[in-house]
Design a protein around this motif. Structure first.
Motif, PDB file in Angstrom:
ATOM      1  N   ARG A 204      89.797  53.492  89.274  1.00 40.30           N
ATOM      2  CA  ARG A 204      91.012  54.023  88.649  1.00 40.30           C
ATOM      3  C   ARG A 204      90.793  55.383  87.992  1.00 40.30           C
ATOM      4  NH1 ARG A 204      95.459  51.597  87.648  1.00 40.30           N
ATOM      5  NH2 ARG A 204      95.658  52.692  85.658  1.00 40.30           N
TER       6      ARG A 204
ATOM      7  N   THR B   7      94.600  54.464  91.682  1.00 37.43           N
ATOM      8  CA  THR B   7      95.281  53.724  90.616  1.00 37.43           C
ATOM      9  C   THR B   7      96.134  52.573  91.143  1.00 37.43           C
ATOM     10  OG1 THR B   7      97.058  55.348  90.677  1.00 37.43           O
ATOM     11  CG2 THR B   7      95.336  55.698  89.035  1.00 37.43           C
ATOM     12  N   GLY B   8      96.088  52.348  92.454  1.00 40.50           N
ATOM     13  CA  GLY B   8      96.802  51.186  92.995  1.00 40.50           C
ATOM     14  C   GLY B   8      96.211  49.888  92.482  1.00 40.50           C
TER      15      GLY B   8
ATOM     16  N   LYS C 262      95.280  47.559  89.760  1.00 38.33           N
ATOM     17  CA  LYS C 262      95.827  47.475  88.397  1.00 38.33           C
ATOM     18  C   LYS C 262      94.921  46.689  87.463  1.00 38.33           C
ATOM     19  CE  LYS C 262      99.521  49.541  89.854  1.00 38.33           C
ATOM     20  NZ  LYS C 262      99.408  50.992  89.873  1.00 38.33           N
ATOM     21  N   LEU C 263      95.111  46.937  86.179  1.00 38.08           N
ATOM     22  CA  LEU C 263      94.444  46.139  85.152  1.00 38.08           C
ATOM     23  C   LEU C 263      95.511  45.398  84.368  1.00 38.08           C
ATOM     24  CD1 LEU C 263      91.881  48.819  84.015  1.00 38.08           C
ATOM     25  CD2 LEU C 263      91.310  46.606  85.010  1.00 38.08           C
TER      26      LEU C 263
ATOM     27  N   ALA D 277      95.074  41.136  88.922  1.00 35.68           N
ATOM     28  CA  ALA D 277      95.779  42.366  89.314  1.00 35.68           C
ATOM     29  C   ALA D 277      94.816  43.413  89.874  1.00 35.68           C
ATOM     30  CB  ALA D 277      96.538  42.946  88.122  1.00 35.68           C
TER      31      ALA D 277
ATOM     32  N   ILE E 180      93.900  48.630  97.769  1.00 33.56           N
ATOM     33  CA  ILE E 180      95.262  48.617  98.315  1.00 33.56           C
ATOM     34  C   ILE E 180      95.563  49.917  99.063  1.00 33.56           C
ATOM     35  CG2 ILE E 180      96.316  49.504  96.149  1.00 33.56           C
ATOM     36  CD1 ILE E 180      97.912  46.767  98.296  1.00 33.56           C
ATOM     37  N   GLU E 181      94.962  51.009  98.608  1.00 27.83           N
ATOM     38  CA  GLU E 181      95.214  52.303  99.260  1.00 27.83           C
ATOM     39  C   GLU E 181      94.584  52.368 100.641  1.00 27.83           C
ATOM     40  OE1 GLU E 181      94.067  51.998  96.135  1.00 27.83           O
ATOM     41  OE2 GLU E 181      95.147  53.329  94.767  1.00 27.83           O
TER      42      GLU E 181
ATOM     43  N   ALA F 196     106.145  43.844  90.595  1.00 31.71           N
ATOM     44  CA  ALA F 196     105.112  44.236  91.560  1.00 31.71           C
ATOM     45  C   ALA F 196     103.836  44.784  90.925  1.00 31.71           C
ATOM     46  CB  ALA F 196     105.662  45.223  92.596  1.00 31.71           C
ATOM     47  N   PHE F 197     103.674  44.610  89.628  1.00 27.01           N
ATOM     48  CA  PHE F 197     102.407  45.033  89.027  1.00 27.01           C
ATOM     49  C   PHE F 197     101.257  44.179  89.560  1.00 27.01           C
ATOM     50  CE2 PHE F 197      99.394  45.789  85.506  1.00 27.01           C
ATOM     51  CZ  PHE F 197      99.512  47.167  85.389  1.00 27.01           C
ATOM     52  N   CYS F 198     101.560  42.942  89.898  1.00 24.13           N
ATOM     53  CA  CYS F 198     100.540  42.047  90.454  1.00 24.13           C
ATOM     54  C   CYS F 198     100.364  42.245  91.953  1.00 24.13           C
ATOM     55  CB  CYS F 198     100.919  40.587  90.198  1.00 24.13           C
ATOM     56  SG  CYS F 198     102.401  40.048  91.096  1.00 24.13           S
TER      57      CYS F 198
ATOM     58  N   PRO G 180      99.431  44.632  94.229  1.00 24.58           N
ATOM     59  CA  PRO G 180      98.197  45.060  94.912  1.00 24.58           C
ATOM     60  C   PRO G 180      97.128  43.958  94.928  1.00 24.58           C
ATOM     61  CG  PRO G 180      99.025  46.806  93.490  1.00 24.58           C
ATOM     62  CD  PRO G 180      99.844  45.582  93.179  1.00 24.58           C
TER      63      PRO G 180
END
Lengths: 211, 798
Positions: free
Chosen positions: A81, A87-88, A90-91, A100, A128-129, A154-156, A158
């Protein structure tokens, strides 16, 4: 802190030692050391030349070799990140509770918040990228999610999608129950599990068609 | 004519960004020279800062500055500041440090010498009402009107508590209607129950991290918020800035559920710290910090006394609610709870009393179905108990009580725009297979006992009076500007369908403009309280009607005839009798720019909000503008309804509950987007199941510190906690008092899910209502085995 006032004001029956124990148990001020982003300030603390040369590692991320300056205690999520701009990933929690940050390491889904970057050296990291083709074609799992209108906030997403990729590769023909088991390391606070399961079942179908 | 968009499954336009990781949430932004902030959190539930010495921290390499409570706005009591010198709960932020990275910031915090004077604290609202009980705040324990005051009950008031019943004393709020005492006297059955509902943290998966920087006196802030227009206004107000000096970028929100309605007070910290040190500041909020700063649903300790006629009709109700308010503001949940009870059961005579008591626990805010969720999950098993005692079917009892279009509610006996709850019940009975399943109620296979539950849930389904703003540009596309937020309900796109359908515009030529206040957004509802679907289908409908009139006038002016001779569709305005005579929207947009005046937004309606005026002025001259305030009339309040049905199996050897099936049927008027509606029904239902079964707070009563500050201890439901498949349906009758017929549906699914589970568990226990949440395995097992519960009947945070 004035011990007498403390005792009078809060509890008449406790000792200072117990109070300190209580405060330590709470750990409110800096409770999640592993979650902290460690950046350039580490330079101040380390013998500069030798330290920084030792910190350079090569990571294989989404098929590319990336040279990156990594501290020994740095987690893969932080490297992705904050050092590689990915940054795809997530934390969502302080450590290993929500999924995440799930990425693939040699094809297996891992919590990148709980894996040291150095332990990923020499292994294939997929985020995810890295799922889309170069021409922008979505991965079958991503396409399945889009076709099912998947996820809410959709934060979860990825993390779930990376777990779905690992699932359909390991088990191309999962039942709905097996799918739920495979995705149970990921949390969705919108409670959109029904649509997530349906998307994953469709993902498996698309993956079988491509195989 | 393009196919209508309303009622179809169309994936929202931001979905590809969400599945590829390109969607940027607050913590995904970077700015040149960005540094990090950490908070110094109070280790005590109530204390006063005697002194702070930051000199050693400030002397460290890589530390750029400290922000203290003296440097942030201090709103008057009982409102919450971003930083404080008198922390009112464990975890409250006292100061913030900015440093080159978080490790350094955290190290600097360790070097700060702070002397805290501990003050008395209280966690359980009833403790504060006791004659000699502590107050959470130095200025009192409740707010009445605008003032903080103190209410103490007498020892006699507490007499009922000795044998586990809810005590009742002086209320802070009360109302009644009808002859309640006479109605109780005439009742065939009176139930009098004590209820305990826990407080629980929202825990959106994205914490309220925030990044801010300043350029030329303007604040640029990347935050996580449910709303856009209203959050910018709240930030500007909070910091004393002009609206045009705040640019809010919040295109994605990783969940809010009421905890991020108009942003968050803590957003002031990176904003002010950045101004102070002259660098962009990122404040990352950890999960534990989110527990403290992230808001929670207020818990209830309550008495519910309900009178029934022999046929199951509710004839009288008395509700008395003591609410856990947290330390700031005043939560309205307890009042809403009484309104919802009055509405759902169409109670003819009712008395409500309640007091919202300050406690030294994390601050409260609306959480999905605020007040409605709590009371629905608590009252429904009591309704079941009445049905059992009266020997009538549980669905029949609901059928006789629920509102229809003539329903009224609350002390002012206000009316409704529409209510089709009986239709929802009938549909649900069929879809769930109520008759067949109810026959299985209480059956045992091995250690598993079947329970069947039902929950009827009502909640506000919309507001009105906001602005719509859209542009038809020279590329022929329709740009719908949305000041609401993008919190995951898809309403950011779905409410724009109202505009698309008015104009007959194909969906692939509709662009949604949202999430960045520099993109000229209209004044909008807060994206909360299930207001959006109703409020913004109306506002977008009004703006599209305005655009349509302008298109018709332009066509008539250029092509002859009168405006009424023209229709719009497929990106053209054309003569009704002669489709070939017409012009494309692209050409009409060029003509609008040439004509100026109202057509291109140079002249604006007088009744729109000042923010919409500013946005419209910025867009003027760039094509054809549709802009209008929603002035569509409606009488009465708008409510939506969900009926939930659940089958559970309770393991009588372990207390574990398996939810086997769940079915939800709604009356939310016209269905805009079936798949997103299903997601609301299921998602809200799942959150309700979490509230009923597992989510909770646990505090150390001696020190007032939290033990449930992580996800695994606060315990929201995972994928294995919910049924593998669920069912849903919608009555689908349009609300007659809104142009599109659609009502909001965010909130009521939660109460339905929660109540279906509390009802089903009580059913498995042979009709025994434990009348508390969460119903954890140890509580259920103690009930099964007839053992005393390990907590007191009125005890909270267990």
């Amino acid at each position: 802190m004035n011990e007498i006032e403390l005792l009078e004001a809060v509890q008449r029956t406790v000792s200072r030692r117990m109070f300190i124990k209580g405060v330590i148990a709470a750990g409110a001020a800096t409770s999640s050391v592993g979650y902290l982003f460690r950046g350039p300030a580490a330079v101040f603390a380390l013998p500069s030349i030798q330290g920084s040369v030792g910190r350079l590692v090569t990571l294989n991320v989404n098929g590319q070799q990336r040279r990156v300056d990594v501290l020994p205690q740095e987690t893969l999520a932080m490297t992705l990140r904050y050092k590689l701009g990915l940054t795809g990933t997530k934390l969502g929690c302080d450590r290993a509770e929500c999924g995440a940050c799930t990425v693939l390491v040699d094809g297996t889904n891992h919590y990148s918040c709980s894996m040291l970057t150095r332990s990923a050296v020499g292994r294939e990291i997929t985020t995810i990228e890295g799922l889309e083709s170069e021409d922008g074609t979505l991965h079958p799992v991503q396409q399945a999610v889009v076709d099912e209108g998947g996820f809410q906030c959709a934060f979860c997403a990825p993390g779930f999608i990376m777990s779905m990729v690992a699932l359909v590769e390991a088990n191309p023909n999962p039942t709905r129950e097996e799918t739920a088991q495979a995705l149970s390391g990921n949390l969705c606070r919108c409670g959109d599990y029904d649509k997530i399961l349906t998307s994953a079942m469709r993902a498996a179908e698309y993956a079988r068609r491509e195989a | 004519m393009a196919e209508k968009t309303i009622g179809r499954d169309i994936a929202p336009p931001d979905l590809v960004a969400k599945v590829t990781g390109r969607a940027k949430y607050a913590e995904d932004f970077r700015a040149e020279g960005m540094v990090f902030a950490k908070l110094l959190a109070s280790p005590m539930p109530h204390a006063r800062v005697r002194s702070i010495d930051t000199s050693e921290a400030l002397a460290m390499d890589g530390v750029f500055g400290v922000l203290t409570a003296d440097e942030v706005p201090q709103p008057g009591a009982p409102n919450e500041p971003a930083l404080t010198n008198e922390p009112l709960y464990e975890g409250e932020a006292i100061l913030a440090v900015a440093a080159i990275d978080e490790t350094t910031a955290a190290d600097a915090i360790e070097k700060i010498r702070m002397d805290l004077e501990p003050l008395p604290f209280v966690l359980d609202p009833l403790d504060s009402l006791r004659p000699d009980g502590p107050n959470a705040r130095l200025d009192g324990n409740t707010r009445i009107g605008r003032e903080v005051q103190t209410i103490k009950w007498s020892e006699e008031d507490f007499a009922a508590a000795a044998d586990g019943h809810m005590p009742v004393g002086q209320p802070g709020d009360e109302w009644s209607y009808g002859d309640v005492d006479a109605a109780f006297d005439a009742a065939d059955l009176v139930l009098d129950e004590t209820i305990v509902h826990q407080s629980l943290t929202h825990h959106p998966l994205e914490s309220r991290s925030c990044m801010a920087y300043w350029q030329n006196g303007k604040l640029f802030i990347h935050g996580s918020t449910q709303s856009t227009a209203r959050t910018r206004a709240a930030i500007a107000r909070g910091l004393g800035l002009e609206l045009h000096d705040v640019v809010l970028i919040a295109e994605y929100c990783g969940g809010g559920f009421g905890s991020k309605i108009s942003g968050s007070t803590i957003m002031q910290v990176p904003a002010l710290l950045s101004r102070k040190i002259g660098r962009p500041v990122m404040l990352r909020i950890t999960r534990a910090e989110e527990t403290y700063l992230g808001r929670a649903r207020p818990g209830f300790q309550a008495k519910a006394k309900i009178g029934y006629r022999a046929d199951g009709r509710v004839v009288a109700m008395e509700l008395f609610i003591v609410q856990d308010n947290g330390p700031y503001g005043r939560s309205g949940d307890f009042r809403t709870a009484a309104d919802m009870a009055s509405l759902t059961y169409q109670v003819p005579a009712m008395r409500f009393g309640g007091v919202s008591v300050y406690t030294n626990t994390p601050p409260k805010s609306a959480q999905r179905a605020p007040g409605g969720g709590q009371i629905t999950s608590m009252l429904e098993p009591i309704m079941d108990k009445a049905a059992r005692e009266l020997g009538i079917d549980r669905v029949a009892l609901r059928h006789i009580n629920v509102p229809d279009n003539d329903g009224v509610f609350g002390p002012r006996r206000r009316g409704l725009t529409s209510a089709y709850v009986r239709e929802a019940l009938d549909r649900g009975v069929e879809l769930f297979g109520w008759e067949e399943r109810a026959a299985r109620s209480g059956q045992r296979h091995g250690s598993m006992v079947t329970g069947i539950g039902i929950g009827v849930s009502s909640f506000v389904g919309g507001s009105s009076g906001f602005d719509g703003l859209l542009m038809i540009r020279e590329d022929g596309k329709l740009y719908v500007h949305q000041g609401i937020g993008n919190l995951g309900t898809h309403s950011i796109a779905d409410t724009a369908r109202a505009a698309a359908d008015v104009l007959g515009m194909p969906w692939d030529r509709v662009e949604i403009v949202w999430g960045d206040t520099s993109r000229h957004l209209p004044w909008s509802a807060v994206q909360a309280g299930s207001q959006t679907t109703h409020a913004h289908t109306r506002a977008n409908h009004a703006a599209a009607m305005d655009a349509k009139r302008k298109l018709q006038e332009i066509a008539a002016g250029d092509l002859g005839g009168s405006p009424g001779d023209y229709e719009t569709g497929d990106g053209r305005v054309y003569r009704r009798n002669d489709r070939d005579t017409g012009m494309t929207f692209a050409r009409a947009a060029r003509r609008a720019t040439q004509l100026g005046g109202k057509y291109s937004g140079e002249e604006l309606p007088e009744d729109i909000n000042a923010m919409t005026v500013t946005s419209a002025q910025a867009l003027a001259g760039e094509g054809l503008m549709g802009v209008a305030k929603d002035t569509y009339p409606h009488e009465g309040s708008t409510f939506s309804f969900v009926v939930g049905f659940a089958e559970v199996e309770v393991d009588f050897e372990t207390g574990h509950v398996v939810v086997k099936d769940y079915t939800a049927v709604t009356d939310c008027g016209t269905v805009l987007h079936p798949r997103s509606l299903a997601a609301q029904l299921y998602g809200g239902g799942v959150q309700g199941m979490g509230m009923a079964r597992s989510q909770r707070w646990v505090f150390d009563p001696q020190w007032g510190v939290s033990f449930a500050k992580r996800l695994y201890t606060a315990r929201p439901p995972g994928i294995l906690d919910v049924p593998l498949e669920m069912k849903w349906a919608a009555v689908g009758i349009p609300d007659p008092q809104t142009p599109v017929g659609a009502k909001g549906i965010g909130e009521p699914p939660l109460g339905a899910g929660a109540a279906a589970i509390t009802s089903a568990i009580a059913d498995a226990l042979g009709g025994r209502c434990l009348c508390r949440t969460p119903l954890t395995a140890d509580m259920i097992l103690a009930a099964v085995e007839g053992r005393e519960q390990p907590y007191g009947p009125l005890e909270t945070h267990v």
